[in-house]
Structure formats: structure tokens, C-alpha cells
Design a protein around this motif. Structure first.
Motif, PDB file in Angstrom:
ATOM      1  N   HIS A 298       0.552  -1.190  -0.219  1.00  0.00           N
ATOM      2  CA  HIS A 298      -0.109  -0.261  -0.037  1.00  0.00           C
ATOM      3  C   HIS A 298       1.215   1.012   0.093  1.00  0.00           C
ATOM      4  O   HIS A 298       1.996   1.481   0.902  1.00  0.00           O
ATOM      5  CB  HIS A 298      -0.894  -0.034   1.287  1.00  0.00           C
ATOM      6  N   PRO A 299       0.012   2.453  -0.601  1.00  0.00           N
ATOM      7  CA  PRO A 299       1.632   3.407  -0.752  1.00  0.00           C
ATOM      8  C   PRO A 299       1.281   4.296   0.368  1.00  0.00           C
ATOM      9  O   PRO A 299       2.427   4.939   0.629  1.00  0.00           O
ATOM     10  CB  PRO A 299       0.785   3.830  -1.597  1.00  0.00           C
ATOM     11  N   ARG A 300       1.032   4.175   1.211  1.00  0.00           N
ATOM     12  CA  ARG A 300       0.905   4.710   2.760  1.00  0.00           C
ATOM     13  C   ARG A 300       1.168   4.160   4.123  1.00  0.00           C
ATOM     14  O   ARG A 300       1.316   5.230   5.145  1.00  0.00           O
ATOM     15  CB  ARG A 300      -0.234   5.203   2.907  1.00  0.00           C
ATOM     16  N   ILE A 301       1.704   2.669   4.229  1.00  0.00           N
ATOM     17  CA  ILE A 301       1.387   1.846   5.084  1.00  0.00           C
ATOM     18  C   ILE A 301       3.237   1.228   4.726  1.00  0.00           C
ATOM     19  O   ILE A 301       3.822   0.272   3.337  1.00  0.00           O
ATOM     20  CB  ILE A 301       0.469   0.673   4.746  1.00  0.00           C
ATOM     21  N   ALA A 302       4.090   1.751   5.593  1.00  0.00           N
ATOM     22  CA  ALA A 302       5.367   0.791   5.849  1.00  0.00           C
ATOM     23  C   ALA A 302       5.239  -0.545   7.162  1.00  0.00           C
ATOM     24  O   ALA A 302       4.461  -0.518   8.012  1.00  0.00           O
ATOM     25  CB  ALA A 302       6.434   1.645   5.955  1.00  0.00           C
ATOM     26  N   PHE A 303       5.352  -1.511   5.869  1.00  0.00           N
ATOM     27  CA  PHE A 303       5.110  -3.012   7.203  1.00  0.00           C
ATOM     28  C   PHE A 303       6.782  -3.926   7.010  1.00  0.00           C
ATOM     29  O   PHE A 303       6.185  -4.875   5.739  1.00  0.00           O
ATOM     30  CB  PHE A 303       3.860  -3.650   6.683  1.00  0.00           C
ATOM     31  N   PRO A 304       7.462  -3.609   7.741  1.00  0.00           N
ATOM     32  CA  PRO A 304       8.041  -4.848   7.398  1.00  0.00           C
ATOM     33  C   PRO A 304       8.109  -6.192   8.228  1.00  0.00           C
ATOM     34  O   PRO A 304       7.307  -6.743   8.712  1.00  0.00           O
ATOM     35  CB  PRO A 304       9.401  -5.028   8.473  1.00  0.00           C
TER      36      PRO A 304
ATOM     37  N   SER B 127       7.554   4.751  22.588  1.00  0.00           N
ATOM     38  CA  SER B 127       9.145   5.648  21.892  1.00  0.00           C
ATOM     39  C   SER B 127      10.035   5.225  21.800  1.00  0.00           C
ATOM     40  O   SER B 127      10.360   5.418  20.208  1.00  0.00           O
ATOM     41  CB  SER B 127       8.819   6.925  23.120  1.00  0.00           C
ATOM     42  N   ALA B 128      11.090   4.269  22.191  1.00  0.00           N
ATOM     43  CA  ALA B 128      11.932   4.093  21.721  1.00  0.00           C
ATOM     44  C   ALA B 128      11.688   3.082  20.235  1.00  0.00           C
ATOM     45  O   ALA B 128      12.383   2.443  19.266  1.00  0.00           O
ATOM     46  CB  ALA B 128      12.744   3.182  22.858  1.00  0.00           C
TER      47      ALA B 128
ATOM     48  N   ARG C 178       8.994   3.839  12.680  1.00  0.00           N
ATOM     49  CA  ARG C 178       9.243   5.673  11.687  1.00  0.00           C
ATOM     50  C   ARG C 178      10.200   5.627  11.005  1.00  0.00           C
ATOM     51  O   ARG C 178       9.660   5.900  10.009  1.00  0.00           O
ATOM     52  CB  ARG C 178       8.736   6.821  12.814  1.00  0.00           C
ATOM     53  N   ALA C 179      10.796   5.294  11.961  1.00  0.00           N
ATOM     54  CA  ALA C 179      12.047   5.656  10.717  1.00  0.00           C
ATOM     55  C   ALA C 179      12.337   4.362   9.578  1.00  0.00           C
ATOM     56  O   ALA C 179      12.636   4.934   8.472  1.00  0.00           O
ATOM     57  CB  ALA C 179      13.615   5.094  11.604  1.00  0.00           C
ATOM     58  N   TYR C 180      11.880   3.070   9.610  1.00  0.00           N
ATOM     59  CA  TYR C 180      11.184   2.227   8.532  1.00  0.00           C
ATOM     60  C   TYR C 180      10.804   3.078   7.584  1.00  0.00           C
ATOM     61  O   TYR C 180      10.843   2.389   6.286  1.00  0.00           O
ATOM     62  CB  TYR C 180      10.904   1.321   9.072  1.00  0.00           C
ATOM     63  N   ALA C 181       9.323   3.475   7.627  1.00  0.00           N
ATOM     64  CA  ALA C 181       8.052   4.297   7.433  1.00  0.00           C
ATOM     65  C   ALA C 181       9.435   5.198   6.687  1.00  0.00           C
ATOM     66  O   ALA C 181       8.752   5.818   5.038  1.00  0.00           O
ATOM     67  CB  ALA C 181       7.367   4.489   8.530  1.00  0.00           C
ATOM     68  N   ARG C 182       9.725   5.841   7.080  1.00  0.00           N
ATOM     69  CA  ARG C 182      10.523   7.647   6.833  1.00  0.00           C
ATOM     70  C   ARG C 182      11.691   6.872   5.493  1.00  0.00           C
ATOM     71  O   ARG C 182      11.496   7.565   4.525  1.00  0.00           O
ATOM     72  CB  ARG C 182      10.773   7.669   7.660  1.00  0.00           C
ATOM     73  N   GLN C 183      12.310   5.938   5.647  1.00  0.00           N
ATOM     74  CA  GLN C 183      12.690   5.570   4.744  1.00  0.00           C
ATOM     75  C   GLN C 183      12.171   4.448   3.193  1.00  0.00           C
ATOM     76  O   GLN C 183      12.508   5.399   1.714  1.00  0.00           O
ATOM     77  CB  GLN C 183      13.652   4.252   4.641  1.00  0.00           C
ATOM     78  N   HIS C 184      10.941   4.354   3.643  1.00  0.00           N
ATOM     79  CA  HIS C 184      10.462   3.787   2.367  1.00  0.00           C
ATOM     80  C   HIS C 184       8.951   5.290   1.296  1.00  0.00           C
ATOM     81  O   HIS C 184       8.675   4.929   1.611  1.00  0.00           O
ATOM     82  CB  HIS C 184       9.285   2.695   2.707  1.00  0.00           C
ATOM     83  N   GLY C 185       9.556   6.659   1.905  1.00  0.00           N
ATOM     84  CA  GLY C 185       8.739   7.808   1.865  1.00  0.00           C
ATOM     85  C   GLY C 185       6.653   6.851   2.399  1.00  0.00           C
ATOM     86  O   GLY C 185       6.258   7.743   1.649  1.00  0.00           O
ATOM     87  N   LYS C 186       6.476   6.566   3.499  1.00  0.00           N
ATOM     88  CA  LYS C 186       5.183   6.151   4.079  1.00  0.00           C
ATOM     89  C   LYS C 186       4.818   6.755   5.488  1.00  0.00           C
ATOM     90  O   LYS C 186       5.400   6.842   6.585  1.00  0.00           O
ATOM     91  CB  LYS C 186       4.572   5.148   3.559  1.00  0.00           C
ATOM     92  N   PRO C 187       3.353   6.890   5.821  1.00  0.00           N
ATOM     93  CA  PRO C 187       3.632   8.472   6.604  1.00  0.00           C
ATOM     94  C   PRO C 187       2.716   7.209   7.660  1.00  0.00           C
ATOM     95  O   PRO C 187       2.735   8.000   9.248  1.00  0.00           O
ATOM     96  CB  PRO C 187       2.227   8.970   6.772  1.00  0.00           C
ATOM     97  N   ARG C 188       2.710   5.565   7.212  1.00  0.00           N
ATOM     98  CA  ARG C 188       1.512   5.090   8.723  1.00  0.00           C
ATOM     99  C   ARG C 188       2.957   3.721   8.420  1.00  0.00           C
ATOM    100  O   ARG C 188       3.047   3.389   7.523  1.00  0.00           O
ATOM    101  CB  ARG C 188       1.193   4.589   8.155  1.00  0.00           C
ATOM    102  N   TRP C 189       2.891   2.827   9.933  1.00  0.00           N
ATOM    103  CA  TRP C 189       3.919   1.952  10.347  1.00  0.00           C
ATOM    104  C   TRP C 189       2.902   0.642  10.476  1.00  0.00           C
ATOM    105  O   TRP C 189       1.619   0.983  11.207  1.00  0.00           O
ATOM    106  CB  TRP C 189       5.163   2.263  10.699  1.00  0.00           C
ATOM    107  N   GLY C 190       2.757  -0.623  10.319  1.00  0.00           N
ATOM    108  CA  GLY C 190       3.213  -1.584  11.020  1.00  0.00           C
ATOM    109  C   GLY C 190       4.120  -2.532  11.303  1.00  0.00           C
ATOM    110  O   GLY C 190       4.405  -2.945  11.053  1.00  0.00           O
TER     111      GLY C 190
ATOM    112  N   PRO D  51       1.492  11.423  12.437  1.00  0.00           N
ATOM    113  CA  PRO D  51       1.702  11.104  10.510  1.00  0.00           C
ATOM    114  C   PRO D  51       3.711  10.569  11.151  1.00  0.00           C
ATOM    115  O   PRO D  51       3.893  11.564  11.516  1.00  0.00           O
ATOM    116  CB  PRO D  51       1.446  11.779   9.861  1.00  0.00           C
ATOM    117  N   VAL D  52       4.327   9.967  10.394  1.00  0.00           N
ATOM    118  CA  VAL D  52       5.733   9.834  10.072  1.00  0.00           C
ATOM    119  C   VAL D  52       5.742  10.576   9.274  1.00  0.00           C
ATOM    120  O   VAL D  52       6.009  11.225   7.985  1.00  0.00           O
ATOM    121  CB  VAL D  52       6.471   9.060   9.703  1.00  0.00           C
TER     122      VAL D  52
END
Length: 337
Positions: A29-35, A98-99, A105-117, A330-331
Motif C-alpha cells: 500500500h502506498p501509505r503503509i510501511a510493514f517490515p 517511544s524507542a 517510524r524510521a523504517y516508514a520514513r525510509q520508504h516514504g510512507k506516513p504509517r507503519w505496522g 504521521p511519520v
């Protein structure tokens, strides 16, 4: 237009229920980063007392260095710069949640997405933990026919249990799902079936996206393109993620289990299978020796869970800091993007 959400997304379910396929679909999905599974969230929570007062920078650094460099954390699968993540955690809010959120959030930012899972099947046992750290999270529970899940689990080289343990794992997962559906409500908890995901993927994913507050994107049904790049061929048990969604494995239990195994599994899971819309074959009652063994293991696991609950409460009473994540919303994109 659906209102955009930034709530974390947690996928859970009995192992071998299709959660890796779902993770790949959500990441497409273009808004979700899910490792892929990172395996450090629950361990960090269990070890939280070891890191001491996170108001102290040295303790935040120790936690960050364990997350990014620990032998078993699988941080490397994220493809992030360890030093950069350490710096974010050290200069972030002094809570465990937070940690951990800083990493995702760093993973989501790397993929240019505002949301993580995040996804791990065994999270069905750890929802209170996840809610303490991420109270805004939405939970997605994927259910597969228990007979297929059990027969697949028994074939996994990493599964150390037997048929009885596999059947109990599925039973515990769906029982937890039912309780969560009642307690969390329709805005926070969503449950659907693997068979619907692979049989009618677009319809299933549209419904899931509606729950998540996202617009459906057709790329989600082509997640195999991403899986071919990120799921190693050495993980043979996940190779079906390299294929377009299909129903070839639905009902595979009929060829995989001996008659007595199928009889036992269907008998002890019958009410729950029926509740989730799975058709029963009307097997004969299993031998008393098999039923007795199943019940003994069920009682043992019940006692173990309650003992763990007591230990968890004692640990909570000794926490030097809150665990809730203070990194919400949002990230933000990389500077300059």
C-alpha cells in the motif's frame, strides 16, 4: 475520500495462517510501511527492567544499541542505519514504546510512507503489552481453517511442538480473537479469514482498508512482486508469497494428516471451526487416549498463562518509566522530500 489515519497496525494470528502474505500486501500500500518480523518488540518489553530509568541518556543508549545490535533482534532486516536509529532513540522521549516506535517510524520514513505496522503471529498472546505501548494501534487478526493451519504448522522445521500443541495454539488464537473483538470494538479490532483473502483478494482488502481508514490500492493484490525481492528463497515455508493470491492450499489438510490426526483436530476445534464458517466433515469421536493427552496439555498451558500473568503484573509494578509511546501522528518525510 477516506480520512487519512496514522495509527499503528498490528497483524496477528495463529502461525501458518497467512500473516506473512498479509504483511506483504499491506506493505504494498502506498501509505503503509510493514517490515518483515523483527522479533525485538516483545523481547524489549520483557527486558525493560534491565535497562533501568530511561530518563537517563546512558540507559536509552544501551536500549538503542541492544535493539540495533542484539544477536537475536533481527534489526538488520529493516535495512536502516543503526547509528541513525540509536541517535533517534537517545534524543527521543524516554519511554520504551517511544524507542520502539522510533525504529518503525524510521523504517516508514525510509520508504516514504506516513504509517507503519508490525506483524508477528504470536502477538495474539501479547495484545495487552502492545496496547500499553501503542494505545492507538489497530489490530488485524487473520484466521485460517484450523485443520489447514495445524497441518501446515506440523510441517515447519522451526515448530517444536506436536499435533496437540499445534491444535491448542490455533484454539488459543481464535479464542483470543473473539475476546478482543468484544473488548476492543470495531474501530480497533478487525478479523477476517485467510480463505477470503486468497479467494477474493480485492474484496477482502477493500474491506480491510475501510477498517484501517485507507483507500484501497490495486498494488496490494500484486504483493508477490515485493515478496520476490524481500522474502528469501531459503525460507521455503514462505515461498507462496512469491505467487499471486490463490486457493491451492485451501483444504490441503486432507492430504497432509493421518486419519486419526484429522479426527482429533476437527473434534477438539469443531465449535470454533463452525463459528468461523468452516464446514465440518463429521469425523468419529477420537480415541480416549488422544483426547486425554490434549486435555492434559490444555490444562498445563492454562496454568502457565496464569503464572505469566502474575509475573507480568509484578514487573509492571517495578517499572521506572511509563512504557507508552509518545511518538504519534504521521511519520514526517525525510528533510528535502
Amino acid at each position: 475520500m477516506t480520512r487519512e489515519s496514522s495509527r499503528p497496525i498490528i497483524v496477528l494470528g495463529c502461525p501458518r495462517s497467512g500473516t506473512t502474505l498479509l504483511q506483504q500486501m499491506l506493505h504494498s500500500h502506498p501509505r503503509i510501511a510493514f517490515p518483515s518480523e523483527t522479533r525485538f518488540v516483545h523481547v524489549a518489553y520483557e527486558r525493560r527492567l534491565d535497562f533501568g530509568d530511561l530518563e537517563q541518556e546512558a540507559n536509552r543508549r544501551a536500549l538503542a544499541e541492544w535493539i540495533t545490535g542484539g544477536a537475536d533482534t533481527k534489526f538488520h532486516v529493516l535495512g536502516l542505519d543503526p547509528a541513525g536509529v540509536v541517535d533517534e532513540i537517545v534524543h527521543g522521549p524516554p519511554t520504551l514504546g517511544s524507542a520502539l516506535a522510533a525504529v518503525f517510524r524510521a523504517y516508514a520514513r525510509q520508504h516514504g510512507k506516513p504509517r507503519w505496522g508490525d506483524k508477528r503471529p504470536s502477538y495474539f498472546r501479547r495484545v495487552p503489552m502492545l496496547q500499553r505501548m501503542f494505545p492507538e494501534a489497530q489490530f488485524v487478526h487473520l484466521v485460517r481453517d484450523g485443520r489447514d493451519a495445524v497441518s501446515s504448522l506440523m510441517r515447519m522445521p522451526w515448530f517444536k511442538g506436536d499435533l496437540y500443541a499445534a491444535a491448542l495454539t490455533w484454539r488459543e488464537a481464535v479464542d483470543t480473537g473473539r475476546r478482543l473483538g468484544e473488548s476492543l470494538g470495531p474501530g480497533t479490532f478487525y478479523e477476517f479469514r485467510y480463505e477470503d483473502l486468497v479467494g477474493e483478494p480485492e474484496d477482502a482488502l477493500r474491506r480491510l482498508c475501510a477498517f484501517l481508514g485507507e483507500e484501497y490500492d490495486p498494488a496490494m493484490t500484486k504483493a508477490y512482486r515485493h515478496a520476490r525481492e524481500t522474502v528469501p528463497s531459503s525460507r521455503k515455508w514462505h515461498l507462496r508469497t512469491h505467487e499471486a493470491p490463490n486457493t491451492r492450499q485451501v483444504g490441503a489438510w486432507r492430504d497432509r494428516m493421518a486419519d486419526w490426526e484429522a479426527d482429533l483436530v476437527e473434534h477438539v476445534l469443531a465449535d470454533r471451526l463452525r463459528h468461523h464458517g468452516y464446514e465440518l466433515t463429521g469425523v468419529p469421536r477420537p480415541a480416549a487416549v488422544h483426547l486425554a493427552r490434549f486435555q492434559r496439555l490444555a490444562a498445563h498451558r492454562w496454568r502457565s498463562r496464569h503464572a505469566q500473568t502474575v509475573r507480568d503484573r509484578l514487573a509492571e509494578a517495578r517499572e521506572p518509566n511509563p512504557v507508552v509511546s509518545r511518538l504519534t501522528g504521521p511519520v514526517p518525510p525525510h528533510p528535502g522530500h
